[in-house]
Scaffold this motif. Structure first.
Motif, PDB file in Angstrom:
ATOM      1  N   LYS B  92      18.430  31.375  70.808  1.00 44.83           N
ATOM      2  CA  LYS B  92      17.347  31.978  70.023  1.00 44.83           C
ATOM      3  C   LYS B  92      17.865  32.694  68.765  1.00 44.83           C
ATOM      4  CE  LYS B  92      14.489  32.792  74.167  1.00 44.83           C
ATOM      5  NZ  LYS B  92      14.438  31.352  74.439  1.00 44.83           N
ATOM      6  N   TRP B  93      18.700  31.960  68.011  1.00 49.54           N
ATOM      7  CA  TRP B  93      19.260  32.534  66.786  1.00 49.54           C
ATOM      8  C   TRP B  93      18.213  32.694  65.700  1.00 49.54           C
ATOM      9  CZ3 TRP B  93      24.104  28.844  66.529  1.00 49.54           C
ATOM     10  CH2 TRP B  93      25.119  29.362  67.349  1.00 49.54           C
ATOM     11  N   THR B  94      18.358  33.739  64.915  1.00 48.31           N
ATOM     12  CA  THR B  94      17.585  33.859  63.673  1.00 48.31           C
ATOM     13  C   THR B  94      18.204  32.890  62.652  1.00 48.31           C
ATOM     14  OG1 THR B  94      19.061  35.507  62.738  1.00 48.31           O
ATOM     15  CG2 THR B  94      17.235  36.334  64.096  1.00 48.31           C
ATOM     16  N   PRO B  95      17.477  32.596  61.559  1.00 47.43           N
ATOM     17  CA  PRO B  95      18.080  31.745  60.515  1.00 47.43           C
ATOM     18  C   PRO B  95      19.405  32.305  59.996  1.00 47.43           C
ATOM     19  CG  PRO B  95      15.728  31.956  60.132  1.00 47.43           C
ATOM     20  CD  PRO B  95      16.053  32.883  61.280  1.00 47.43           C
ATOM     21  N   GLU B  96      19.517  33.624  59.882  1.00 48.31           N
ATOM     22  CA  GLU B  96      20.764  34.225  59.398  1.00 48.31           C
ATOM     23  C   GLU B  96      21.900  33.977  60.384  1.00 48.31           C
ATOM     24  OE1 GLU B  96      17.751  35.846  59.429  1.00 48.31           O
ATOM     25  OE2 GLU B  96      17.534  35.383  57.294  1.00 48.31           O
ATOM     26  N   GLU B  97      21.582  34.113  61.678  1.00 45.79           N
ATOM     27  CA  GLU B  97      22.609  33.865  62.689  1.00 45.79           C
ATOM     28  C   GLU B  97      23.030  32.397  62.680  1.00 45.79           C
ATOM     29  OE1 GLU B  97      21.764  37.218  66.103  1.00 45.79           O
ATOM     30  OE2 GLU B  97      20.390  35.520  65.991  1.00 45.79           O
ATOM     31  N   THR B  99      23.034  30.411  60.154  1.00 40.26           N
ATOM     32  CA  THR B  99      23.893  30.200  58.984  1.00 40.26           C
ATOM     33  C   THR B  99      25.307  30.709  59.238  1.00 40.26           C
ATOM     34  OG1 THR B  99      21.981  30.378  57.549  1.00 40.26           O
ATOM     35  CG2 THR B  99      24.118  30.700  56.520  1.00 40.26           C
ATOM     36  N   GLN B 100      25.397  31.875  59.876  1.00 39.91           N
ATOM     37  CA  GLN B 100      26.733  32.425  60.128  1.00 39.91           C
ATOM     38  C   GLN B 100      27.549  31.490  61.035  1.00 39.91           C
ATOM     39  OE1 GLN B 100      26.819  36.480  61.622  1.00 39.91           O
ATOM     40  NE2 GLN B 100      29.057  36.602  61.468  1.00 39.91           N
ATOM     41  N   ALA B 101      26.903  30.955  62.058  1.00 42.40           N
ATOM     42  CA  ALA B 101      27.606  30.035  62.959  1.00 42.40           C
ATOM     43  C   ALA B 101      27.967  28.742  62.226  1.00 42.40           C
ATOM     44  CB  ALA B 101      26.733  29.734  64.170  1.00 42.40           C
ATOM     45  N   ASP B 102      27.021  28.246  61.444  1.00 39.67           N
ATOM     46  CA  ASP B 102      27.221  26.993  60.725  1.00 39.67           C
ATOM     47  C   ASP B 102      28.370  27.109  59.724  1.00 39.67           C
ATOM     48  OD1 ASP B 102      26.560  24.346  60.337  1.00 39.67           O
ATOM     49  OD2 ASP B 102      24.997  24.752  58.863  1.00 39.67           O
ATOM     50  N   LEU B 103      28.475  28.258  59.078  1.00 38.80           N
ATOM     51  CA  LEU B 103      29.561  28.474  58.116  1.00 38.80           C
ATOM     52  C   LEU B 103      30.918  28.419  58.806  1.00 38.80           C
ATOM     53  CD1 LEU B 103      28.166  31.280  55.766  1.00 38.80           C
ATOM     54  CD2 LEU B 103      28.760  28.946  55.125  1.00 38.80           C
ATOM     55  N   LEU B 104      30.993  28.950  60.018  1.00 41.89           N
ATOM     56  CA  LEU B 104      32.264  28.913  60.759  1.00 41.89           C
ATOM     57  C   LEU B 104      32.685  27.467  61.015  1.00 41.89           C
ATOM     58  CD1 LEU B 104      32.042  31.677  63.527  1.00 41.89           C
ATOM     59  CD2 LEU B 104      33.758  31.509  61.711  1.00 41.89           C
ATOM     60  N   ILE B 105      31.698  26.627  61.350  1.00 40.03           N
ATOM     61  CA  ILE B 105      32.011  25.219  61.640  1.00 40.03           C
ATOM     62  C   ILE B 105      32.348  24.481  60.351  1.00 40.03           C
ATOM     63  CG2 ILE B 105      31.155  23.085  62.669  1.00 40.03           C
ATOM     64  CD1 ILE B 105      29.246  24.853  64.344  1.00 40.03           C
ATOM     65  N   ASP B 106      31.662  24.859  59.253  1.00 40.93           N
ATOM     66  CA  ASP B 106      32.122  24.466  57.920  1.00 40.93           C
ATOM     67  C   ASP B 106      32.064  22.952  57.680  1.00 40.93           C
ATOM     68  OD1 ASP B 106      33.140  25.150  55.437  1.00 40.93           O
ATOM     69  OD2 ASP B 106      35.227  24.962  56.074  1.00 40.93           O
ATOM     70  N   THR B 107      30.988  22.341  58.139  1.00 44.09           N
ATOM     71  CA  THR B 107      30.789  20.909  57.923  1.00 44.09           C
ATOM     72  C   THR B 107      29.360  20.684  57.475  1.00 44.09           C
ATOM     73  OG1 THR B 107      32.355  20.278  59.640  1.00 44.09           O
ATOM     74  CG2 THR B 107      30.720  18.639  59.044  1.00 44.09           C
ATOM     75  N   PRO B 108      29.144  20.431  56.193  1.00 47.16           N
ATOM     76  CA  PRO B 108      27.768  20.216  55.745  1.00 47.16           C
ATOM     77  C   PRO B 108      27.213  18.943  56.388  1.00 47.16           C
ATOM     78  CG  PRO B 108      29.326  19.765  53.959  1.00 47.16           C
ATOM     79  CD  PRO B 108      30.125  20.305  55.098  1.00 47.16           C
ATOM     80  N   GLY B 109      26.179  19.080  57.188  1.00 48.53           N
ATOM     81  CA  GLY B 109      25.688  17.943  57.965  1.00 48.53           C
ATOM     82  C   GLY B 109      24.346  17.428  57.488  1.00 48.53           C
ATOM     83  N   PRO B 110      23.837  16.393  58.163  1.00 50.65           N
ATOM     84  CA  PRO B 110      22.591  15.744  57.730  1.00 50.65           C
ATOM     85  C   PRO B 110      21.335  16.604  57.869  1.00 50.65           C
ATOM     86  CG  PRO B 110      23.437  14.739  59.758  1.00 50.65           C
ATOM     87  CD  PRO B 110      24.485  15.676  59.275  1.00 50.65           C
ATOM     88  N   PHE B 111      21.381  17.681  58.680  1.00 52.75           N
ATOM     89  CA  PHE B 111      20.178  18.518  58.804  1.00 52.75           C
ATOM     90  C   PHE B 111      20.222  19.722  57.850  1.00 52.75           C
ATOM     91  CE2 PHE B 111      19.764  17.367  63.658  1.00 52.75           C
ATOM     92  CZ  PHE B 111      19.531  16.038  63.318  1.00 52.75           C
ATOM     93  N   GLY B 112      21.277  19.810  57.043  1.00 52.78           N
ATOM     94  CA  GLY B 112      21.464  21.000  56.198  1.00 52.78           C
ATOM     95  C   GLY B 112      20.327  21.232  55.227  1.00 52.78           C
TER      96      GLY B 112
END
Lengths: 702, 702
Positions: B92-97, B99-112
């Motif tokens: 149940k992440w907020t959009p900000e959370e 983004t923070q997780a996504d930045l750690l993974i650091d792979t711009p993906g198809p749902f970005g």
């Protein structure tokens, strides 16, 4: 067949081919004449001949290049290198012809260092027996070699390498050994998978004494089946920013014994049995080769600059964006968007790159001439040219490869978003060109060699001037000439009072000479009077090298146009038509003035020009770009004579059919070969249609 | 198992882990305190928590990242995006959370772009019914969308797009159509393969009248099986310099009908049946969102700068090369080679990048604060902030992304040869970051927006000052403040007479303010008095924007350290320890003085400083770098708190075990999985052993 199909519609008007045709009609000189002036007829004819041989041969096909992963690209490069060697054997190409063909294909492959470093090292450092034993089979590719110098822990500092080669008198062998992890050889082109021999740089140790790095030629893979020989471990170092078609490799040795003949013994050697070390003669001899390599790299900078500029300039003539409200373009009475090449910012970004390509062309020619002259001089014991030529070649390698790398990226960005597409040709070009700023001497580090020579020259000149025995007319060396002019009057001011006066080459040369000499003078003062450490002055030293080499580039450009550039013996000067001469002079002016205008700090600090004059130069540049260079822009890049096969770019096509080519390339993208991506069932459907609803049931929801 | 095995030997002494431990012992401030000051405890705790969730999950694994080709990388990114959405739903992440997780993974993906553009557009431009119908299922990923604006022929000039959406009163539908090849949508992230819906920007045409670009939400792929809907053709645009994990796509429409609800109608709409067009209210409202996007990009520039600097600075503390003869380093009485971070050139290259990261950090914080303040103001009809904030955000987006891209490349080269290896992490970082200089407004083009505002402000100020009704104390806008100071005294001179005096922030700010105002004043003169065309001034306009924005960066850095930066309402200012404050002040000084020292031209031309003062700044910089910043360099980059999982770099490891990690990565290279390369039989053996000789027969030859 691709699942992606584009509409059978033309791009919006006007068409790229029409725009380029209009551009070509405006050119004020004969493009072919300029090409001949640059390359000579023979080179151009050969290019045409090679193109016919190569372009339709599957091993040299470029159409899949941008789609392949590293493994496939390496496999394709091995295939290409094999086919090219076969072709060269059939055609009986000279090494120069081989290089010309290889450049057209433009794929650094696994045999590149065999030709580029392994064989030249055998030729220059091997004795007769070694040439017979190693070089002859290498020429036939029975031996395929590489050049193993750099280690994981040592690149710039070659003297610090750790690999040892210990002479064993009992067996008359050398034992090559890797004592630490950082001693593993690294970056060795062709070693990863292809080579069966290596020239290995290792510290020669005889009777407990370390004589520093020496070259050994050693077998590394079995001639029977290509497996690694016992005591040797080697492999590929993995993916890189570019150069992924080459198997840069690593190797380490576990007390690996090689026979006495392995030590390349033309200059230094070890006496069999006694192990007595025989020193090399004059170490300066090896500087000559470095000059040749660096002159070659300046020539390659010209190729890179001209290739990138061709793509970006042609596309900028085709691409239109916005209507320039102050002066809208019309075609058949209808207002069209303005070709981006008409915007002054685009001109300021791209035209100096065209100019830099020409500057590098004339400079690399002059470096080659000096290289051969120096070799001839040295053979008769005359080392007078060596120091100047070596110092300038270090700085010029650094400066021109830095400019070229930045320019490829600038051209990429100047193509807007489409420069980011692989199909523009620019990303791969940037990636494959990038190692030039690091190899053959890191671009920051090697400027210290230039600096050292400049400071020494300055100190000696100052001493001579105050000795009372000095006569300015005795100066023949160009470096001493501009240093001496500065010392005659360190407060010299530029006499120009109008923008037009900056077209005077004497003023341009004076500005560059004064600025370079001023920097040298300041640094010598800091080192000798203020006693600042060498380390604390590295930034200034770099700047002095850049200033010295920018002067050389400006100078060679001016001489190259005048046609009074000295020619190699026996070669008559090519002739430049008056129209082309006038056009090139515009470019030369831009080259000289743009660098001052963009980074005026050191010129202002030298006192030769003031802020008002820099502002006048800005006006001179804008004027020459808009009125003189703009109409000839396409002509200038066409004259580089890069065929479409070489460019491999949707944006840089000679015919201007940019969008047609670009969309056609996209249809060939592997993930477009099926309409629905493989991962759909697993990674998309669980969100979008988890229950597998059909037809109207699910469509109706939206 | 890999065919490549490295020796079980340590790197040469001293070890990287020991060197970094020594560095950390020298740090003068608490690294953790500084991290907390930058990010807050909550952010850091969350990063730790996310790291534990993510790091060992196969879908988020990075160990194969550098080996995969484009097809495999895209497949992995789709898998990752799927897994991350699932995880975010569980957690149940907020959009900000998210983004923070996504930045750690650091792979711009198809749902970005679904998250980044599709849903935000629905939220800001859709009416209530549209939010219900499209946004709600989009939040659950039942609808996966993209944002289709750019076309093959139109990027910067959005007003020039060609796709049409014609209202058909008879059926109350819009017919979306692609009239030319150049009208195909291009670069659309997520469209190539993943999206089933698109927001399409198309020229709205009703009753023959063209109302310009409007946003339509349209289904493009079947919700049943993901095939393309009739009348739609779409696919991937192929490989790119970077961002190859995203399916940037193309789409074209053949008289494609969509229902009336497709036109996003919060602001403008078409009346059903009559087709009457209802205009949007104040167009300025949309500028707010642009400011938010650009503030975010400045924040991302900080991330890029800090990440690249972390890798290069750590590796430069581990990498040793040459012995500095003037001051050799010793460990246990033995002379060692000098860590390259001790060379002044390396410091001059890297330390300003650390400083730029901090400058961007404080600036993006301040931009966010102004964004929210402006939104609040606009809601009550107060547009006083908008013009300044919008103009500055354009220039800051351009400047900071240009600096960040150049800095990643500088860091890459500063790692020597090893920066060219993918395992350094820097090549992929450069490639994926590069689109920042083009998207959301080309970095050259958008500076015209900044320029226009600056010139307008200057003209109005000049008019006001001469109106007699002017009082300086009425100025609250920071741009007017520095322009006014300049007009008070265009001939102001810097009072500093020693290097130390340049540490005074008032002098730094005066230098930047005077230079920016001087450029603005010169351009206004050229435009208004000399009547030069806008096009002919584009280079100067760009320079003025850079000058304005460099001032803002310097200013925000100074305020950010003082702790007296304005805070968003309800948030108390974080506290900086005195030791960290002192250390950051050194960085702030370097940031301000380095830019002047490196490109002094405009500062000299403005008359505020002279060449002697620039030379003094050089001394101030060298001094602060060697004595103040060097001991804290590792502390500064550690404080960015980038975990190893995020960096994914052999060179940038926190523990300094560079060579161990680097060699381990090489063993995993796919072409190392067999000892003899597949192509040997076909492409090498025909040269080296054509007759298939065995054993001694062939070995004996050498």
């Amino acid at each position: 067949m691709s699942a992606l199909r584009f509409p059978n519609l033309p791009p919006s008007e006007p068409q790229g081919c029409d725009l380029l045709a209009q551009e070509r009609a405006k050119t004020t000189f004969s493009v072919n004449d300029l090409s001949v002036y640059l390359y000579g007829e023979e080179h151009l004819d050969r290019q045409q001949k090679f193109l016919e041989l190569i372009e339709n041969e599957p091993a040299f096909d470029k159409s899949d290049r941008y789609f392949l992963g590293r493994t496939e690209r390496f496999a394709a490069a091995l295939k290409k290198d094999h086919a090219l060697v076969k072709l060269s054997q059939e055609q009986k190409w000279t090494p120069e012809e081989f290089t010309q063909a290889d450049l057209l294909i433009d794929t650094p492959g696994p045999f590149g260092l065999h030709r580029g470093m392994f064989m030249p090292t055998l030729a220059s450092q091997g004795n007769e027996e070694q040439q017979e034993k190693f070089l002859k089979p290498a020429l036939r590719y029975e031996i395929i070699g590489c050049y193993a110098q750099t280690e994981l822990g040592h690149g710039s500092n070659v003297q610090g390498i750790e690999t040892t080669a210990t002479y064993i008198p009992e067996t008359n062998e050398f034992e090559i050994h890797t004592p630490t992890l950082t001693a593993c050889k690294w970056w060795i082109g062709g070693l990863g998978k292809a080579a069966n021999h290596a020239v290995v740089m290792a510290r020669l140790i005889t009777a407990g004494k370390d004589h520093g790095p020496h070259a050994f030629v050693v077998p590394i893979r079995s001639m029977e089946d290509h497996t690694l020989l016992p005591g040797v471990m080697a492999g590929d170092i993995g993916p890189k920013f570019g150069y992924n078609t080459t198997d840069n490799g690593t190797i380490w040795f576990d007390h690996y014994r090689v026979p006495h003949i392995s030590l390349l013994a033309k200059y230094s050697s070890v006496k069999p049995g006694s192990g007595e070390y025989v020193k090399p003669p004059n170490a300066k001899l090896s500087y000559g080769t470095m000059v040749l390599v660096r002159a070659t790299l300046v020539g390659y900078a010209r190729i890179a600059l001209s290739k990138a500029a061709t793509i970006a300039v042609r596309y900028s003539a085709v691409r239109q964006q916005f209507v320039d409200k102050d002066s809208p373009k019309k075609v058949n009475g209808k207002i069209i968007e303005t070709p981006v090449l008409d915007y002054s910012m685009q001109q300021y970004r791209l035209f100096p790159i065209i100019a830099a390509a020409y500057a590098c062309h004339f400079t690399s020619k002059e470096m080659m001439r000096l290289y051969y002259l120096n070799i001839k001089n040295m053979a008769s014991g005359n080392f007078s040219l060596l120091a100047d030529v070596h110092a300038s070649s270090s700085g010029l390698k650094s400066l021109t490869t830095t400019i070229a790398t930045a320019s490829i990226e600038e051209c990429r960005r100047a193509c807007g978003g489409h420069g980011f597409s692989s199909f523009s040709g620019l990303p791969l070009m940037l990636q494959d060109y990038s190692p030039n700023v690091t190899w053959e001497g890191d671009n920051y580090m090697i400027t210290q060699q230039t600096g050292r020579y400049l400071f020494k020259s300055f100190r000696e000149l100052v001493a001579k001037r105050s000795s009372g025995k000095f006569s300015a007319s005795s100066i023949t060396n160009p470096t001493l000439a501009y240093l001496n002019t500065y010392l005659d009057n360190p407060n010299l001011k530029c006499p120009a009072t109008t923008p037009a006066q900056f077209h005077n080459p004497e003023i341009q040369l004076a500005a560059y000479g004064h600025r370079a000499a001023h920097l040298v003078s300041e640094i010598v003062h800091a080192l000798d009077v203020e006693k600042r450490s060498w380390n604390s002055m590295l930034v200034d030293i770099y700047n002095a090298s850049v200033a010295h080499c920018e002067l050389i580039l400006v100078q060679n450009f001016i001489l190259g146009i005048r046609g009074d550039m000295p020619q190699p013996e026996g070669i008559s000067a090519p002739v430049l038509s008056p129209a082309a001469k006038e056009a090139l002079t515009d470019l030369s002016d831009l080259f000289a003035l743009h660098m001052i205008h963009k980074q005026p700090g050191q010129f202002l600090a030298s006192g030769y020009v003031d802020a008002k004059q820099v502002s006048m130069m800005g006006k001179a540049i804008m004027d020459v770009m808009e009125n003189k260079i703009r109409p000839n822009a396409i002509g200038f890049v066409d004259a580089f004579a890069h065929p479409d096969y070489y460019l491999n770019s949707a944006l840089g096509r000679f015919d201007g059919k940019v969008y047609e080519a670009y969309t056609e390339m996209a249809t060939r993208e592997p993930i477009n070969q099926t309409e629905v991506i493989e991962g759909y069932e697993k990674y998309i459907k669980p969100f979008t249609n988890p229950e597998g609803k059909k037809g109207k049931t699910i469509q109706a929801r939206l």
